[in-house]
Structures are given as structure tokens and as C-alpha cells.
Design a protein around this motif. Sequence first.
Motif, PDB file in Angstrom:
ATOM      1  N   TYR A 527     -10.804 -75.667  46.215  1.00 17.61           N
ATOM      2  CA  TYR A 527      -9.374 -75.823  46.472  1.00 17.61           C
ATOM      3  C   TYR A 527      -9.023 -75.284  47.858  1.00 17.61           C
ATOM      4  N   PHE A 528      -9.604 -74.148  48.215  1.00 21.31           N
ATOM      5  CA  PHE A 528      -9.380 -73.595  49.556  1.00 21.31           C
ATOM      6  C   PHE A 528      -9.793 -74.604  50.628  1.00 21.31           C
ATOM      7  N   LEU A 677      -4.492 -68.331  51.954  1.00 18.38           N
ATOM      8  CA  LEU A 677      -3.814 -68.888  50.788  1.00 18.38           C
ATOM      9  C   LEU A 677      -3.523 -67.818  49.744  1.00 18.38           C
ATOM     10  N   HIS A 678      -3.915 -66.575  50.026  1.00 16.81           N
ATOM     11  CA  HIS A 678      -3.498 -65.481  49.158  1.00 16.81           C
ATOM     12  C   HIS A 678      -1.983 -65.316  49.192  1.00 16.81           C
ATOM     13  N   PHE A 736     -11.387 -66.029  56.376  1.00 15.37           N
ATOM     14  CA  PHE A 736     -10.320 -65.564  55.493  1.00 15.37           C
ATOM     15  C   PHE A 736     -10.812 -65.418  54.058  1.00 15.37           C
ATOM     16  N   TYR A 737     -11.751 -66.282  53.679  1.00 17.42           N
ATOM     17  CA  TYR A 737     -12.180 -66.340  52.284  1.00 17.42           C
ATOM     18  C   TYR A 737     -13.634 -65.903  52.116  1.00 17.42           C
ATOM     19  N   GLU A 738     -14.114 -65.119  53.092  1.00 13.43           N
ATOM     20  CA  GLU A 738     -15.507 -64.669  53.042  1.00 13.43           C
ATOM     21  C   GLU A 738     -15.765 -63.806  51.813  1.00 13.43           C
ATOM     22  N   SER A 739     -14.840 -62.885  51.503  1.00  8.37           N
ATOM     23  CA  SER A 739     -15.057 -62.000  50.351  1.00  8.37           C
ATOM     24  C   SER A 739     -15.073 -62.795  49.053  1.00  8.37           C
ATOM     25  N   GLU A 740     -14.201 -63.821  48.936  1.00  6.91           N
ATOM     26  CA  GLU A 740     -14.179 -64.640  47.730  1.00  6.91           C
ATOM     27  C   GLU A 740     -15.457 -65.471  47.614  1.00  6.91           C
ATOM     28  N   GLN A 741     -15.945 -65.985  48.755  1.00  3.27           N
ATOM     29  CA  GLN A 741     -17.177 -66.759  48.745  1.00  3.27           C
ATOM     30  C   GLN A 741     -18.358 -65.890  48.313  1.00  3.27           C
ATOM     31  N   LYS A 742     -18.395 -64.671  48.829  1.00  3.97           N
ATOM     32  CA  LYS A 742     -19.486 -63.768  48.436  1.00  3.97           C
ATOM     33  C   LYS A 742     -19.384 -63.399  46.962  1.00  3.97           C
ATOM     34  N   ALA A 743     -18.155 -63.169  46.478  1.00  9.38           N
ATOM     35  CA  ALA A 743     -17.976 -62.849  45.063  1.00  9.38           C
ATOM     36  C   ALA A 743     -18.444 -64.003  44.187  1.00  9.38           C
ATOM     37  N   ASP A 818      -7.773 -64.927  35.365  1.00  8.45           N
ATOM     38  CA  ASP A 818      -6.318 -64.875  35.553  1.00  8.45           C
ATOM     39  C   ASP A 818      -5.945 -63.714  36.476  1.00  8.45           C
ATOM     40  N   GLN A 819      -6.604 -62.569  36.288  1.00 14.06           N
ATOM     41  CA  GLN A 819      -6.351 -61.427  37.160  1.00 14.06           C
ATOM     42  C   GLN A 819      -6.810 -61.711  38.588  1.00 14.06           C
ATOM     43  N   TRP A 820      -7.935 -62.390  38.725  1.00 18.04           N
ATOM     44  CA  TRP A 820      -8.461 -62.709  40.051  1.00 18.04           C
ATOM     45  C   TRP A 820      -7.567 -63.706  40.767  1.00 18.04           C
ATOM     46  N   LEU A 821      -7.120 -64.739  40.056  1.00 19.38           N
ATOM     47  CA  LEU A 821      -6.276 -65.759  40.668  1.00 19.38           C
ATOM     48  C   LEU A 821      -4.880 -65.238  40.986  1.00 19.38           C
ATOM     49  N   ALA A 822      -4.478 -64.148  40.338  1.00 26.45           N
ATOM     50  CA  ALA A 822      -3.147 -63.593  40.601  1.00 26.45           C
ATOM     51  C   ALA A 822      -3.003 -63.131  42.049  1.00 26.45           C
ATOM     52  N   GLU A 823      -4.124 -62.938  42.753  1.00 24.75           N
ATOM     53  CA  GLU A 823      -4.069 -62.508  44.150  1.00 24.75           C
ATOM     54  C   GLU A 823      -3.684 -63.645  45.093  1.00 24.75           C
ATOM     55  N   PHE A 824      -3.702 -64.884  44.590  1.00 24.35           N
ATOM     56  CA  PHE A 824      -3.473 -66.041  45.457  1.00 24.35           C
ATOM     57  C   PHE A 824      -2.111 -66.665  45.179  1.00 24.35           C
ATOM     58  N   ALA A 825      -1.386 -66.961  46.252  1.00 18.80           N
ATOM     59  CA  ALA A 825      -0.137 -67.692  46.093  1.00 18.80           C
ATOM     60  C   ALA A 825      -0.413 -69.168  45.823  1.00 18.80           C
ATOM     61  N   PHE A 826      -1.527 -69.688  46.340  1.00 19.12           N
ATOM     62  CA  PHE A 826      -1.922 -71.077  46.119  1.00 19.12           C
ATOM     63  C   PHE A 826      -3.243 -71.062  45.361  1.00 19.12           C
ATOM     64  N   LYS A 827      -3.226 -71.620  44.166  1.00 16.60           N
ATOM     65  CA  LYS A 827      -4.398 -71.481  43.291  1.00 16.60           C
ATOM     66  C   LYS A 827      -4.478 -72.640  42.308  1.00 16.60           C
TER      67      LYS A 827
END
Length: 869
Positions: A527-528, A677-678, A736-743, A818-827
Amino acid sequence: MKQHPQPPRWASRFLHWFCKPEELDILEGDLLELFDKRLEQGKQHARLHYVRDVFSLFRPFAIKNLHLPLVYLDMFQHNVKISFRNILRNRTHSLINLAGLSVGMVCATILFMKVNYELSFDNFQQDSDRIFRILVKNDLQGLTNSGVPHPLGEAIRTDYPNFERVTMVEGMYDVLVEIVDQPGQRFLEEKGIAYVEPDYFRMFSFNWKEGNPDNVIDQPYTAVISESLAKKYFGKQDPMGQLLRLDNRFEVKINGIIEDQPQNTELPSGLLVTYHLGKEHQRDVQDNWGSVSSSVQCFVKLPVGLSHESIEGESPEFLAKYKDLDEGETERMILMPLREIHFFTEGDHWGTAPMEKSSLWALGLIGLFLLIAACINFINLNTVLVFKRAKEVGLRKVLGSMPRQIVGYFLNETALITLFSLVLCIIFVSPIQEFLTYYLGDGGEIDFANPSLWLFWGAAFLGVLLLAGLYPAFRLSGLNPVLSLKNKIDRKYGKGLNLRRSLVVVQFAISQALIIITLLMMQQMEYFRNQPLGFDQNAIYEFGNPIQNSQEAERLKTALKQIPAISQVSLSSAGAASGSIWKSNFYFFSPEQEEPLEDFSQVKLIDVDYLETYGIPLLAGENVIPTDTVNRYLINEKMMRLLGYENPADILGMELKTWGRRAPISGVIQDFHMNTLHKAIDPLILFVEPESFYTCGVKLNETSPKVLGQIEQTWSEIFPTYYFSGRFLDRTIEDFYESEQKAFELFEIFSLIAIFIGAIGLFGLISFVVAQRTKEIGIRKVLGANLQQIIMLLNREFFVLVLMGFVLAAPLAWFFIDQWLAEFAFKIEPGVMAFGIALVASLVLVLLIVGSRTLRVAMTNPVTSLRDE
């Protein structure tokens, strides 16, 4: 001359621990004699037999010197010997146990070290429980700012004289450092450089190589440098008294050298410059309460007995005394403990990338779950051996062994396997950790000198021993000796199976939850990548503009436009998408309202070519024009709706005031994502301000290295004393999304590990069931059941276990994502596909493992299956 073989050194050292000095001479002579004897018998096996000889000699001295009862020593020696034999006899089960426990321990160790590292930030600071960083929260706007006004430190010293220490810190980024005595020796430091006040060195703990912390930066243009940075700049020369030029603006003299701070700190410690410079370079630090930057922070050290809550309670009155707040607007200070700063994800960070505590605990739980899953395997696999070792247990009981002795015997066997697994973990954990460093980030290195690591391994050993060994040991010790000796244990089929089924259900739940989370993370990452950002990010190359004024701006643009591959050039404060966010309050003047509307918005300073370079559509009105004085504003759609308008044409000509300048709105642009997009798209005001053009962006027709080289060469000719650093805009957005990609990739790895461990556990349980139901399968074959029916008979039971595991995994995975996606305004909206894939994958895995394991039994001649020995 050939040298006579000597006994291993460990033998003498071993005996030194337990024997008296006067006994050693006799023993060492006996050792040489025994070793020669073994060599004569066969050199190939000399050392192997020699081990037994050493322990034989040690035995009487251990009994005498350590006061060990002979019966306990004999029992221990006997149990170890028998345990080794059983481990070798059941090689397949032993290897599977070793593999499962080793993998579980390696994962748990790596994740423990990561969690331990993240929790250790700045815990080495003396009195860290009394040191706080000040945040300012605006209750009316609901905004919490990590940055503070420059005069805050002095105001706190005046109003709170009982505070033990107060220091202001302002971080500097991408600083060009040049050695004055060595022209041309330049370094670009991304971080680690900061302005600090003298109390900085009295509040925080530093090990000084040279310099006096009490007065080291009391004078303007003085600095303290770290040991590694000094070596980088000066090599073997003495850094004391040397001059450094920063950003071609001013020079500082090195008055002190400190040892490098540990990696787990959030405080700058590379080059620390006095906060108050001389008049010609003095920043606006005296009385400007309206300017706030996230890089300017304030730290305080409270006296013993003073709670930070009491300071927070009275802070609104303190701030109102100094700040010009509107009616009904209040601000208050929040004192954040030093050790909590690392987990604060907003604002500037001078240390490593911050990590939310929820993510940290998630890593810890994954490590725990994988270790528990390995223990579950151990239980299930050892239960399979009940029938093979039933007669052994029966004989032990008939010969007088008590249940507790049998429990101890089997626990001893478990301890050996666990110890071997721990040894394998210690051997392989370092190379595996190095492989995972990319995904886990800084910290978590395996330091064998770290006592907490050995405490963890000790706790893991005992935990695995008790968790994995107690149940099988008690089950085996509770076998009826009569039934054991008659080989009738299979008549007890089903007793205790519910627990084993439950354990496998837990394993399925863990693996399925990780699969679901990984798939949903993958969907969010896609999506990103596919979400329109509202501007053109392709073939746009950005780099810094070191001198901010209209003349230099035009000079740079003119030179760059001479390069044929460049189609557009634009100067702005921070490009289109950036981590640098500028916010300001504004006033909107509307004919319908007597009083102007006041609110906050983002601000971007742009030139006339900005919209065309980044491909941002102008929906209505006119673009900005070249000017040195603000005479018009552009706004985005979000800003237009905030002001109460829906049609862009209706707001044209209305007036705004920001940065102290009032001008009409000349145009409305399409919304675009200025940050990750957070965050939701903020209201935005754009206007021309050449004094704040820090970024240059060029649109390229060709992205070859040759073109990039031409850009750098052109830039360097205009700014020969500065350092060039450029990158493509799409790469900035990826970061911007490096930490999410690594996770996401990390969850992929641990999902595969969980599946591997779960497959081993499934193999253990199906082996148990097949052993229990061999005769039943034989009877069914005699009565006409075919191969397919027998396989599906056993698969049906495990399909039920998969479904039960899915019932546990689905809500667990949904809660986490749900907790993880709560950090993003666009999800994304989590759909059923990921849950369905995880369920189907688990069912296919069961079908493959159960089918392959039962195929051999199903094809066995029923006569063999029904034979009763």
C-alpha cells in the motif's frame, strides 16, 4: 627424534581443583603410566579411554576431599552414562530435540540482547532517576513539542533556584567541519555535534582524558571533542588547542577531550560547542519565546525529594509569566525521565533510531514464544519414547527405584540435551546475530563478557529443564510396572493426550499468528508503494543549498540549467517530502468574521519553479512570483477546508498573516504528502522566502552517473568550500518506511522459524499417535480400509487441532496488527485473505507431515501390526 605423546593438559588441571598438593605427584605419575598403557593398546582410542581413566583416579579423592557419599557419586556417574547411551540410541529424537531447542535458544538469546540493549539507554548516567527532559504541551491544540524556546533554561534558573542543574542543548545536523591548520581537510558530520551549556558536563557522566569539566566551555568559541572524533581529525597529533571551523561560519578551540560515550545513549557527545557564542555569531537565544525548534532541548536535574509531578502541576503559571498566550490557551511542562527519551518517537533523536515500547515487548514475546514452542516439541517428542522405555521404567521400579529417583534420572537426561543445545546456541548465536543485525538495528550484539547474558542463559537452562523435562519425567515415573513389563502400556491410550494436543494447538496458534501478521504487514508495505503521493517523485535529485539568499539562489539555478539533462530546477526549504517539518501559527481574515481565525499549519518556503519541478497541480488561482518580500500565499486543499471553504475559487483574495507578514491567498494547490503515511496531510501555507532555501531539487531527463557527476561539479564550482551530498527523492521516501520494511522481513524470518519448530512438534505428536494406534490401523486394514481412508483418519484429528489453533491465532494477530496499523493515518483494512492463507498453509503442512509419517504404517502388513509379543 620423535617426541613422546603427552597426556592432555586438562587432566592435570582437573585434578588440581579437587586434590591436595601432596596427592598430585602420585596422581600425575599414575596418569602418565595409564596414558602409556592406553597408547600400547591402540593409539587410535588412547584419549577416549583416557577420559574414563582420569575420572576413575578422581573418584576416591573426590569422595574424601569433597565428602561426597559414595552412593551419590556412583548414582550420578551411572545416570550420566545411561543418559548418554539413551541419547545415542535414540539419535533421531535426540537430533530433533537438539535442533528445536538450539533454534529456540538462539532466537530467544538474540531477542533478549536486543530488548536488554533498548532498555539500557542512559542507565549508566549517575543519578539518572533525577534527570529529566522538558517537553511543552499546548492543552488547547493538544500538541506536545520536544523542542523548547531558547530562553527557557535561564527562566528556569531564575524561578527554580532549587534545581540542582539546568542545561540547554541544541543539536546540529550535517555540519561541515574543517581543520583550520590543515586547509582542505573537511568532514561532514550528520549528527553528534551540539551547542551545550557548562552544566551539561556537570549533569551528565563523562570520562575525561584532558580538560577541566568545571570551566571547559565557559568562554565563547570553545569546544569539547570525543576521543574517536579527535583521532579522526588529527590522527596522532594533540587535539588540545586546535581550531575547527564549523559550516564556514565560525571557529572553535578545543579545550577538552572525553572518552567515547557508550552506544546506548540519547545524548550528543561528538563535538560539544559552547551554547553562547560571541556577539557576531550569537543565535537568537536571549528573549525570543515565540521561536521553537525540535533541535533545541532543555534538561534539568532535580534535587533529592522533589517530585517532577509537582513541577508539572505549577508549570502553566510559570510559562504564562513568560509566553504571550491567547485567551483560553494554556501550556504546561512535561518532565520526561532521561531513560524514557529513547522511546519517545516524536521530535529529534541524537542517538540511534527510537523504538516504541510496544514493538520492544513484541520482540520479547516472540523470543519467549519460540522458546516455549521448542519446549513443547521436547515434551511431545519425549512422550513418544514412553513405549520404548516402558520396560526400563518397570525394571527400575521392580528393583526398588523410587518415583523421585526415576524423575531425577530422566531430568538428568533432559539436562544433558538442554546443555548440548545451550552449547550449540553459544557457538552459533554470534554469526546468526550478525546476519540479523540489519533487521534488528543497533544493539543486541553478543557480548560474552556481559553478565546479564550468562544470567539469561542460566535462567533459560533451568526454565527449559523444568518446563520441558518435568512432564515427561513424571509421566514415565508414574507408569505401572506390571503393565510396563507386560508391554501393555498401549491399553492406556489417550491418557495425557489432551495435554499434548493442547501444546500442539499452542504451537499452531503461534505459527499461524506470525504468518497472518507477516502477510498483513506485506499488504501495508505494498500500500505504501502504490499510494499516490500527490507529486512526481521520479528522477528528482535533491541536495543542499549552503548559502541562503536570492542572489546565490539565482546563481545556482542558472548554473544548473546549463546542464542539458536537467529540465527543471527549484529551491525550497525542504523539497516535497522530508522529515524536516516547519510549523507556524497563522491568522485568517474573513469578511464574515470580525476577529481573525488563529490556528497552526505547516509552512514551506518555495520559489516560482517549485510546483512545476515536483509536478504539483495548481487547482485555482496563480502561482507565486519571484520576490524578496512576501506578497502572496499558496495554500493546499486541507488548509482551504480548515478555513471553511470547499470551492478553491471562493477563497482566492482572502488574506492570511504568518511570520508577521499579511498577504492575500493567490492560489490553491492539490494536497500532497509532505511526510510519511504515518501522518495525515496537514494544512499548508507556501510562500517565497529566499533566506530559507536550504534544499535544491532538480528534475532530470537522464539519471546516469555522468549527469550526477556534472551536477556535483557545477555545485562545487559555486560552493568550493562546502561539502556536496545528494540523493534521489524516491530513495528518501523509501527511507521513511525502512523500519516497517525491516519489521516485515524480521517477521518473515521468525514465521519460518516458528513453522520449522511447529513442524517438529507435529512430527512428535504424529509419531506418538501412530505408535499408539498401530494395531487399530492393522484392524482397519483387515476390515477393508484403504490407504487413503487411513491417512485421512489421522489427518482429521490434526485438522481439528489446526482449527483450534486458528481460533486462538486470529484474534491475537488481529489485535497486534490493529495496534501496529494505528500508527498510520493511511492504512489498509485487514481482510480475510491473510487469515485464510494462514489457515490453508497450516492445513497443507499438516497433510504433508501426517501423510508422510503415516504412509509407512498404513502400508505395513496388518499381520506385523497385530502380532502381540
